[in-house]
Write an enzyme that holds these catalytic residues in place. Structure first.
Site, PDB file in Angstrom:
ATOM      1  N   CYS A 118       0.823  -1.229   0.000  1.00 25.12           N
ATOM      2  CA  CYS A 118       0.000   0.000   0.000  1.00 25.12           C
ATOM      3  C   CYS A 118       0.843   1.259   0.000  1.00 25.12           C
ATOM      4  O   CYS A 118       0.432   2.292   0.537  1.00 25.12           O
ATOM      5  CB  CYS A 118      -0.960   0.040   1.189  1.00 25.12           C
ATOM      6  N   ALA A 119       2.049   1.189  -0.553  1.00 22.18           N
ATOM      7  CA  ALA A 119       2.924   2.353  -0.502  1.00 22.18           C
ATOM      8  C   ALA A 119       3.686   2.509  -1.814  1.00 22.18           C
ATOM      9  O   ALA A 119       4.905   2.391  -1.862  1.00 22.18           O
ATOM     10  CB  ALA A 119       3.892   2.227   0.679  1.00 22.18           C
TER      11      ALA A 119
END
Lengths: 387, 79
Positions: free
Chosen positions: A343-344
């Site tokens: 998620c980055a």
């Protein structure tokens, strides 16, 4: 398989939980159950007591002298949304690092769509945020400086106290995403000049999922619009949201069983001491990094020195897909970790690991040297067979 | 039924009431958390009942630690 699982995915959610956490959740559901403080009867009083104790314990761990400054949320993402969307107005400017999780980047992008200027300060290929770069970005009037305290991808720790001082000098609010640091890195919000700090309960605080919170420094609430309004058990005769802490930001029935569990998690961390936890995790991370570096084709991303990182070790393996390796680790060896972008995407772009991502091993207090040896030997056998 | 005169400490929030409980407990002041009597206007649904004789001391120990909305005599025997 029959063998004990090796859980190295603590940065996603820590497991196992300390036994008192499990018991507290069960007891709150089974024996207490009531709505905290709303009703005034004995069970309601007991539920409210647990939440108050959790608030005090959490404030103690963060170095906040007033527990009323701690607001409980369902996770760090909710807390970060409260901070970002509650504080920023069209025309404002915000300075953020390039190592952020989407829990910061997505609300910021939504704000950008409403006329907020977002300046992303590029971090080094190891994921380090240079305070001088932040200072340069603050030459223009800025409303908010926000960054991750410890990267969920590279484990890199940001010099928060220094950046807090710089933000203060430039008249900007300072918000820290402590999702990966609260409980395993020392935090002192008052000494670090932190205005807003988001934490999650289910990672290094060893609480259940569905718990987290936002620390709001004295005076900041006047600038921070609540995202939600509703019942608080206070000012019931009025239809406007209370202005006082923590009710201003805590509408509706909270996750009492979760918060009761979080209290036990924070008590566990405090009784061991953050330094003891950090020493244990850092020594295992060093063992893992050393062993991984010796496997041909494996590259460890992020800083090499121990002090600059939490116990998150991300690797890339030449010619092999992280997802495939993670699958083999799980299926054939009982080693659980997390592949991909975590998620980055911006962090991976910074570390030059976008779009393939990395294979991430994240260590918790319950991991042992034996776990590290098993993970390394499993990885060696998978890499030896090739992609 | 006790005839001891009582007081109630009122707070703006439930959280403040329970923070006060911690202080009173630590200071050895006898108390009970009760729903706010209906005749009193209160900002939150629970209050702390104490002996009236302890009211001044309670006010003193809470000073600067927990915000108290009011301390009032409890007019009736209840709850």
């Amino acid at each position: 398989m029959g063998e004990e699982l090796v859980y190295l995915d603590n940065a996603a959610s820590s497991w196992p939980k300390p036994e008192p956490v499990v018991r507290a959740v069960e007891r709150m559901v089974r024996e207490v159950g009531a709505n905290p403080g709303r009703s005034g009867h004995r069970l309601s009083v007991e539920a409210a007591r647990a939440i108050t104790e959790a608030r005090c314990a959490m404030a103690g761990l963060l170095g906040a002298s007033n527990p009323l400054r701690v607001v409980f949320t369902k996770n760090a993402t909710e807390a970060l949304n409260m901070a970002i969307r509650g504080l920023l107005r069209p025309g404002d400017r915000v300075v953020v690092s390039s190592m952020e999780h989407n829990s910061v980047m997505r609300p910021l992008m939504a704000e950008r769509g409403r006329g907020v200027e977002v300046e992303v300060v590029r971090c080094s290929p190891e994921g380090r945020l240079d305070p001088d770069d932040v200072k340069r970005a603050l030459k223009r009037r800025t409303r908010l400086v926000i960054h991750v305290h410890a990267s969920n991808v590279s484990g890199c720790v940001t010099p928060a106290a220094e950046i807090g001082r710089i933000a203060r000098e430039h008249g900007a609010f300072y918000c820290v995403d402590a999702a990966q640091s609260a409980g395993c890195l020392p935090i002192d919000v008052e000494r670090m000049n932190v205005d807003l700090l988001a934490f999650t309960g289910h990672k290094s605080l060893y609480g259940p999922q569905g718990t987290g919170g936002l620390y709001v420094a004295e005076g900041v609430d006047a600038h921070l619009q609540p995202l939600m309004a509703g019942g608080t058990g206070s000012l019931s005769e009025r239809e406007e949201q209370p202005a006082f802490m923590p009710d201003r930001y805590e509408s509706g029935t909270p996750n009492t069983p979760g918060i009761a569990g979080l209290l036990e998690g924070v008590t566990f961390v405090a009784s061991l001491g953050v330094d003891t936890i950090r020493r244990h995790e850092t020594s295992l991370a060093a063992l893992l990094m050393d062993a991984l570096s010796e496997i041909p084709g494996v590259r460890v991303v992020g800083p090499t020195d121990r002090e600059s990182r939490v116990a998150i070790v991300s690797i890339v393996v030449a010619g092999m897909d992280p997802g495939e390796i993670a699958y083999r680790l799980d299926e054939d060896h009982g080693v659980l970790c997390r592949p991909g972008l975590h998620c980055a995407p911006s962090a991976h772009a910074t570390l030059a690991t976008f779009p393939a991502g990395t294979l991430r091993f994240s260590i918790g207090y319950f991991n042992t040297e034996e776990h590290i040896h098993r993970a390394v030997s499993a990885l060696k056998s998978i890499v030896a067979k090739g992609g | 039924m006790s005839a001891t005169p009582r007081s109630v400490i009122l707070f703006e929030s439930v959280t403040a009431a329970f923070m006060a409980e911690k202080v009173l407990k630590a200071e050895g002041i006898a108390y009970k958390i009760i729903p706010v009597p209906r005749y009193l206007s209160s900002e939150c649904g629970v209050c702390v009942r104490i002996d009236e004789a302890d009211a001044a001391r309670a006010r003193a120990v809470l000073e600067g630690r927990v915000a108290v909305a009011d301390i009032l005599p409890l007019r009736h025997e209840g709850p």
